[in-house]
Design an enzyme around this catalytic site. Sequence first.
Site, PDB file in Angstrom:
ATOM      1  CD  GLU A 189      -5.698   5.522   0.591  1.00 37.95           C
ATOM      2  OE1 GLU A 189      -5.679   4.463   1.241  1.00 37.95           O
ATOM      3  OE2 GLU A 189      -4.828   6.411   0.746  1.00 37.95           O
ATOM      4  CG  HIS A 222       0.277   6.235  -0.501  1.00 39.27           C
ATOM      5  ND1 HIS A 222      -0.744   6.967  -1.044  1.00 39.27           N
ATOM      6  CD2 HIS A 222      -0.276   5.516   0.520  1.00 39.27           C
ATOM      7  CE1 HIS A 222      -1.882   6.717  -0.385  1.00 39.27           C
ATOM      8  NE2 HIS A 222      -1.620   5.830   0.564  1.00 39.27           N
ATOM      9  CG  HIS A 245      -1.792   1.171   1.383  1.00 39.76           C
ATOM     10  ND1 HIS A 245      -3.113   1.177   0.972  1.00 39.76           N
ATOM     11  CD2 HIS A 245      -1.554   2.407   1.885  1.00 39.76           C
ATOM     12  CE1 HIS A 245      -3.636   2.367   1.214  1.00 39.76           C
ATOM     13  NE2 HIS A 245      -2.711   3.127   1.776  1.00 39.76           N
ATOM     14  CD  GLU A 246       1.705   3.464   3.759  1.00 35.88           C
ATOM     15  OE1 GLU A 246       1.774   4.521   3.101  1.00 35.88           O
ATOM     16  OE2 GLU A 246       0.745   3.220   4.536  1.00 35.88           O
TER      17      GLU A 246
HETATM   18 ZN    ZN Z   1      -3.051   5.214   2.003  1.00 38.85          ZN
END
Ligand code: ZN
Length: 498
Positions: free
Chosen positions: A292, A266, A262-263
């Site tokens: 997101e 980003h 997830h990171e």
């Molecule tokens: Zn996030």
Amino acid sequence: MSTETTYAELTRWIQRVHALGTVGELLGWDEQVNLPPGAAEQRAGQQAALAEAAHGAASDPRLGGWLTQLEGAAGLSADQRAVVQNARKDYDRATKLPAEFVREKATQDSRGYHAWAKARAADDFAGYAPVLAKNLELVKREASYLGWAGREYDYMIDKHDPGMTAEVIGRLFGELKRELVPLVREIAASKVKPRADALRGFSTEGQQVFLREVTERLGFDYNRGRIDVSLHPFCSGTGSDVRMTTRFKEHEPLDSLFSSIHETGHGLYEQGLPADQLGTALGIHAGMAVHESQSRLWENQVARSRGFWQGFEPRLRAVFPAQTSGVSTEELYLAINAVSPTLIRVDADEVTYNLHIILRFELEKKLFTGELAVSDLPGAWRTAAAELLGLTPPNDREGVLQDVHWSGGAFGYFPSYCLGNMLAAQLWYRALALRPKLEEDFARGDFTWLLGWLRENIHTQGRRYDALELARRVTGEELSPRSLLRYLRERYGALYLR
Ligand code: ZN
């Protein structure tokens, strides 16, 4: 000064302000990763001094002069106009709030956090309610200082997602809710259940090796970023210095793996912004929903797919032969795609997560219109949880007191998470239409096409377009929950409703 010279002065200054901001972020990262416990107070002083310098730069009167000149100038390109417009928004935020108000709000934000932590520990909403009411009053005042009186909730939404409104979100979430609530009920009633104890005893060292391999293969550039350990995972920084964090739990190896992916999503976005434009509207992200969408796309559509695990399962078994020996391929895949409704948002799977967000949005909206009083929040929360999740919180700790956001005045932030999921699914089907054999790439450990496509269409676009316009341009369709519903039905229906 000529328009070109003024524009050059403006961007030079914006980038200077932005650079100061990134130093603040770095101090924040350091605070969560490295700071000796005794240094907290000294660090707070450094942060305050830096914030003052950054505010001084962001509100410099010369900026106002350049902006006025450029706003009246003919012959600016569309890109230049986007830069000026965004700089105006930042400048107004830096200059239109009275200093006394800014001080009051900063004090209240930190007071709010402590009040929330205390109330949550004691399950005491009544003790926290006056703080929340004050937070609400302050953000409403902030909105009216900036010209949003009567549209205070839209102001808060726009702050996180430029261009988005409560009306648009209400329509999108209403459509999503109608089909998602029954889908979650069906999955919850399924006889197929993931084995809760399938993955145990994964050493931190092994997890570190595996997740480094995975994130590097996805395209995270460790020459321009790093990953460290912190209590709560996050990603900060931009351009050539992106800092991610994770945490390790021996009996929950998927927690650190998926939060790192997830990171990484980003991080890939931040690493992909145009380096020479960092800080201007051409070199910053398009808002929290788009951000997101990037983290969710890599975490969910990509890393929970069959193709991804065809590629990485052999490697996981090689790093953890003993821990995976009794786990079949199907059991592993089911553990990766476990669905189980829970009262707690941060523990939620990707299917039910959206319902947690819809719940918060509906309550926030009513708080702003006055339809709901702060004192009535706990009851409204329980009713909404029962309706949406099919679960009723036995106390406020597992209900209205579970999130930190409102304690610091961060209203209007929650919708970004769900909007990001919608956009991620919409991007996913667009990518699949262009390259139907995408999962075969993943099975070979090849993510270059997908990253290249996102670089071109999302990352290098900076803030030229808001989330709605970006969805339109990249996918050829209006942002809608249809792709998300299709994706959830395809992936989870195949596992739980067969
Ligand atoms: Zn996030």
